[in-house]
Design a protein around this motif. Sequence first.
Motif, PDB file in Angstrom:
ATOM      1  N   VAL A 144       0.825  -1.206   0.000  1.00  0.00           N
ATOM      2  CA  VAL A 144       0.000   0.000   0.000  1.00  0.00           C
ATOM      3  C   VAL A 144       0.862   1.260   0.000  1.00  0.00           C
ATOM      4  O   VAL A 144       0.456   2.302  -0.518  1.00  0.00           O
ATOM      5  CB  VAL A 144      -0.952  -0.013   1.221  1.00  0.00           C
ATOM      6  N   ALA A 145       2.059   1.161   0.578  1.00  0.00           N
ATOM      7  CA  ALA A 145       2.949   2.326   0.674  1.00  0.00           C
ATOM      8  C   ALA A 145       3.757   2.562  -0.597  1.00  0.00           C
ATOM      9  O   ALA A 145       4.452   3.589  -0.696  1.00  0.00           O
ATOM     10  CB  ALA A 145       3.889   2.158   1.864  1.00  0.00           C
ATOM     11  N   LEU A 146       3.697   1.664  -1.559  1.00  0.00           N
ATOM     12  CA  LEU A 146       4.542   1.784  -2.757  1.00  0.00           C
ATOM     13  C   LEU A 146       4.352   3.104  -3.514  1.00  0.00           C
ATOM     14  O   LEU A 146       5.342   3.732  -3.918  1.00  0.00           O
ATOM     15  CB  LEU A 146       4.297   0.597  -3.696  1.00  0.00           C
ATOM     16  N   PRO A 147       3.111   3.564  -3.753  1.00  0.00           N
ATOM     17  CA  PRO A 147       2.976   4.862  -4.434  1.00  0.00           C
ATOM     18  C   PRO A 147       3.633   6.009  -3.678  1.00  0.00           C
ATOM     19  O   PRO A 147       4.230   6.905  -4.285  1.00  0.00           O
ATOM     20  CB  PRO A 147       1.453   5.049  -4.529  1.00  0.00           C
ATOM     21  N   ALA A 148       3.554   5.994  -2.343  1.00  0.00           N
ATOM     22  CA  ALA A 148       4.199   7.043  -1.546  1.00  0.00           C
ATOM     23  C   ALA A 148       5.716   6.945  -1.647  1.00  0.00           C
ATOM     24  O   ALA A 148       6.417   7.962  -1.724  1.00  0.00           O
ATOM     25  CB  ALA A 148       3.759   6.936  -0.088  1.00  0.00           C
TER      26      ALA A 148
ATOM     27  N   SER B 272       8.248   9.800  -2.984  1.00  0.00           N
ATOM     28  CA  SER B 272       9.253  10.314  -2.055  1.00  0.00           C
ATOM     29  C   SER B 272      10.672  10.132  -2.559  1.00  0.00           C
ATOM     30  O   SER B 272      11.508  11.037  -2.440  1.00  0.00           O
ATOM     31  CB  SER B 272       9.095   9.627  -0.696  1.00  0.00           C
ATOM     32  N   LEU B 273      10.956   8.966  -3.143  1.00  0.00           N
ATOM     33  CA  LEU B 273      12.315   8.663  -3.579  1.00  0.00           C
ATOM     34  C   LEU B 273      12.495   8.780  -5.086  1.00  0.00           C
ATOM     35  O   LEU B 273      13.524   8.376  -5.623  1.00  0.00           O
ATOM     36  CB  LEU B 273      12.708   7.250  -3.119  1.00  0.00           C
ATOM     37  N   GLN B 274      11.497   9.349  -5.767  1.00  0.00           N
ATOM     38  CA  GLN B 274      11.577   9.581  -7.220  1.00  0.00           C
ATOM     39  C   GLN B 274      11.906   8.298  -7.976  1.00  0.00           C
ATOM     40  O   GLN B 274      12.822   8.251  -8.814  1.00  0.00           O
ATOM     41  CB  GLN B 274      12.630  10.652  -7.521  1.00  0.00           C
TER      42      GLN B 274
ATOM     43  N   ALA C  84      16.432   4.745   4.734  1.00  0.00           N
ATOM     44  CA  ALA C  84      16.888   4.841   3.342  1.00  0.00           C
ATOM     45  C   ALA C  84      16.811   6.270   2.808  1.00  0.00           C
ATOM     46  O   ALA C  84      15.730   6.856   2.766  1.00  0.00           O
ATOM     47  CB  ALA C  84      16.060   3.928   2.455  1.00  0.00           C
ATOM     48  N   PRO C  85      17.961   6.849   2.361  1.00  0.00           N
ATOM     49  CA  PRO C  85      17.940   8.186   1.768  1.00  0.00           C
ATOM     50  C   PRO C  85      17.672   8.166   0.264  1.00  0.00           C
ATOM     51  O   PRO C  85      17.459   9.207  -0.343  1.00  0.00           O
ATOM     52  CB  PRO C  85      19.360   8.706   2.050  1.00  0.00           C
ATOM     53  N   SER C  86      17.715   6.977  -0.357  1.00  0.00           N
ATOM     54  CA  SER C  86      17.537   6.867  -1.805  1.00  0.00           C
ATOM     55  C   SER C  86      16.887   5.538  -2.127  1.00  0.00           C
ATOM     56  O   SER C  86      16.858   4.616  -1.297  1.00  0.00           O
ATOM     57  CB  SER C  86      18.886   6.970  -2.528  1.00  0.00           C
ATOM     58  N   ILE C  87      16.379   5.420  -3.341  1.00  0.00           N
ATOM     59  CA  ILE C  87      15.741   4.171  -3.760  1.00  0.00           C
ATOM     60  C   ILE C  87      16.754   3.044  -3.830  1.00  0.00           C
ATOM     61  O   ILE C  87      16.453   1.884  -3.525  1.00  0.00           O
ATOM     62  CB  ILE C  87      15.010   4.363  -5.118  1.00  0.00           C
ATOM     63  N   GLU C  88      18.016   3.374  -4.193  1.00  0.00           N
ATOM     64  CA  GLU C  88      19.053   2.352  -4.275  1.00  0.00           C
ATOM     65  C   GLU C  88      19.357   1.780  -2.886  1.00  0.00           C
ATOM     66  O   GLU C  88      19.522   0.572  -2.721  1.00  0.00           O
ATOM     67  CB  GLU C  88      20.325   2.930  -4.903  1.00  0.00           C
ATOM     68  N   TRP C  89      19.436   2.645  -1.884  1.00  0.00           N
ATOM     69  CA  TRP C  89      19.661   2.209  -0.508  1.00  0.00           C
ATOM     70  C   TRP C  89      18.529   1.277  -0.065  1.00  0.00           C
ATOM     71  O   TRP C  89      18.772   0.235   0.557  1.00  0.00           O
ATOM     72  CB  TRP C  89      19.743   3.440   0.395  1.00  0.00           C
ATOM     73  N   LEU C  90      17.306   1.682  -0.371  1.00  0.00           N
ATOM     74  CA  LEU C  90      16.150   0.882   0.038  1.00  0.00           C
ATOM     75  C   LEU C  90      16.205  -0.509  -0.588  1.00  0.00           C
ATOM     76  O   LEU C  90      15.925  -1.517   0.076  1.00  0.00           O
ATOM     77  CB  LEU C  90      14.857   1.596  -0.357  1.00  0.00           C
ATOM     78  N   ILE C  91      16.583  -0.579  -1.853  1.00  0.00           N
ATOM     79  CA  ILE C  91      16.656  -1.872  -2.540  1.00  0.00           C
ATOM     80  C   ILE C  91      17.705  -2.771  -1.881  1.00  0.00           C
ATOM     81  O   ILE C  91      17.479  -3.966  -1.666  1.00  0.00           O
ATOM     82  CB  ILE C  91      16.951  -1.671  -4.038  1.00  0.00           C
ATOM     83  N   VAL C  92      18.869  -2.196  -1.553  1.00  0.00           N
ATOM     84  CA  VAL C  92      19.923  -2.980  -0.890  1.00  0.00           C
ATOM     85  C   VAL C  92      19.460  -3.470   0.484  1.00  0.00           C
ATOM     86  O   VAL C  92      19.677  -4.635   0.856  1.00  0.00           O
ATOM     87  CB  VAL C  92      21.221  -2.152  -0.770  1.00  0.00           C
ATOM     88  N   ALA C  93      18.810  -2.589   1.255  1.00  0.00           N
ATOM     89  CA  ALA C  93      18.331  -2.984   2.582  1.00  0.00           C
ATOM     90  C   ALA C  93      17.249  -4.053   2.484  1.00  0.00           C
ATOM     91  O   ALA C  93      17.178  -4.969   3.326  1.00  0.00           O
ATOM     92  CB  ALA C  93      17.796  -1.757   3.328  1.00  0.00           C
TER      93      ALA C  93
ATOM     94  N   GLU D 109       9.316   8.795 -22.404  1.00  0.00           N
ATOM     95  CA  GLU D 109      10.431   8.709 -21.454  1.00  0.00           C
ATOM     96  C   GLU D 109       9.947   8.573 -20.016  1.00  0.00           C
ATOM     97  O   GLU D 109      10.589   7.923 -19.198  1.00  0.00           O
ATOM     98  CB  GLU D 109      11.329   9.944 -21.592  1.00  0.00           C
ATOM     99  N   LYS D 110       8.810   9.201 -19.716  1.00  0.00           N
ATOM    100  CA  LYS D 110       8.274   9.169 -18.352  1.00  0.00           C
ATOM    101  C   LYS D 110       7.265   8.044 -18.147  1.00  0.00           C
ATOM    102  O   LYS D 110       6.740   7.871 -17.047  1.00  0.00           O
ATOM    103  CB  LYS D 110       7.594  10.504 -18.022  1.00  0.00           C
ATOM    104  N   SER D 111       7.008   7.266 -19.188  1.00  0.00           N
ATOM    105  CA  SER D 111       5.951   6.258 -19.105  1.00  0.00           C
ATOM    106  C   SER D 111       6.281   5.119 -18.154  1.00  0.00           C
ATOM    107  O   SER D 111       5.399   4.326 -17.804  1.00  0.00           O
ATOM    108  CB  SER D 111       5.651   5.691 -20.498  1.00  0.00           C
TER     109      SER D 111
END
Length: 518
Positions: A35-39, A43-45, A99-108, A450-452
């Motif tokens: 449920v939090a995925l859209p947020a 948040s992390l672009q 997590a400060p970035s999407i990459e950090w979140l993926i690693v964690a 490009e944004k799709s």
Amino acid sequence: MVTPDSSSNQDNSWVLLVMILASSMASLDASALNVALPAIQRSLQADATQLVWVVNAYALLLAALILMGGALGDHFGRKKIMLIGIGLFVGCSAACAAAPSIEWLIVARTGQGLGGAFLIPGSLAIITAVFADKQRGKAIGTWSATGALTSLAGPLLGGVLAGEGLWRAVFLLNLPLGLAAWWIIYQKVPETRDEAATGSVDLIGVVLSSLGLASLTYSFTMWSTWGPTHPFIYGTLLGGLISLAGFIAYELHHQQPLVPMSLFKVSSFAGTNLLTLFLYGALSVVSFFLSLNLVQLQGYSPSLAGLAFIALPLPLILLSRWSGNLSDQYGPRRLLIIGPAIIGLGFLGLSWIGLTSGPSQYWATFLPALLTVGIGLTLTVAPLTNTVMGSVPAHNAGAASGINNAIARTAAVLALAVASSIVLATFRYQLSEQIKPLHLSSAIIKTLQEKSNQLGATPVPAQVTLANQSSIHQAIREAFLYSFQEIMWGCTGLAWLSAVVAAFWITPVAKKLTGKSS
């Protein structure tokens, strides 16, 4: 090794309680995260592919290493390995929250997957080892029902927290649950292991299976981004298939295999695992894209999107013990045919829902479909789990739990990877078709393409005239709706295919193997 008769009813109650608590931590995390995925995306672009990796980084490690977790538990003690897994899971949950970035979140999330691989197999294996045959179905039914309760709480908490801009707190929910589970297990749960397990853990099997799953997941996930002709796509696809073929060949001839292939000689065990592959793959896809649909298309707030998922686990909470008793009394086959067939009807109902005017129409649209899926799950989960665990000898409980969980997680990883590529490709094509009548400039069309990869959250380019803004926004919604409906049709087919598998593969009464597996 602890036998079912060696523990008192009071001790068994503690065992069941803490196994529920520990496994609920993982289910709470997963259901709240969806449920939090859209947020998180805002948040992390993150784009849609990165969002898939937030889910799949966890699921991939879990699928690849859960067999090793089961084997380590059988060798060195399920309690000991479970405590290590809880510690890893809790620590990496804290890292996710920071997590400060999407990459950090993926690693964690990858670290969470490693912890889950040690944590999850021990739960059912310990229940199976401690409870007697006549009590096991009811215990597993209770485990399923209370697990569903956390699945109910997850979307609610995740939606409320995400709606308040506190999606990071979703991961912090694991800390009190994990610490409490760790302490109770340490104090109250007896150690169990497979006394027949000798020698070392099958590390070559771990490496081959991990490489195979990782390669296939990467190939399928990146397919829509790089295209099928890119060397990394067909290279990782081929490498993954070769690794998995090598894994199967190696396991067939290894003295202490990670996956005892003799277990699959029991038709009920083989059939329930094939059913798991199809059904849980479909469920993972539906859960992921339904969250995006509710927020990005239907205009639900994150908290209302979380509330919308209540209908899914509600029948499980109310009726899982009853379903477990039915499985004990009449055997699992009928329930495992009817349950997935009903789930498929629910998925089909989701595919019929168009663009609504918002939450006010929930009662006539999403509620009936989700309740139908929930009823089907109620008839499926406890009988499926009981059949998997009850169709093998007790000393293979850890392996059986690991295999079934690995297949469920593998199904989730691969199905979501394939589905994300299909949805992205379909969305891009449909969007280009929808905007053709608008006669937009090539620059605007290029920007949209490009944004799709943000799917329903694709922004309308700033240079678009006021007259075309609403038309482009509607085109984005229509394109994503078509993509969602198409993938729901595929999930319907997978659910019905799993019912067919149950009809032909699962025997009326599950038969156990005798003797040791080879």
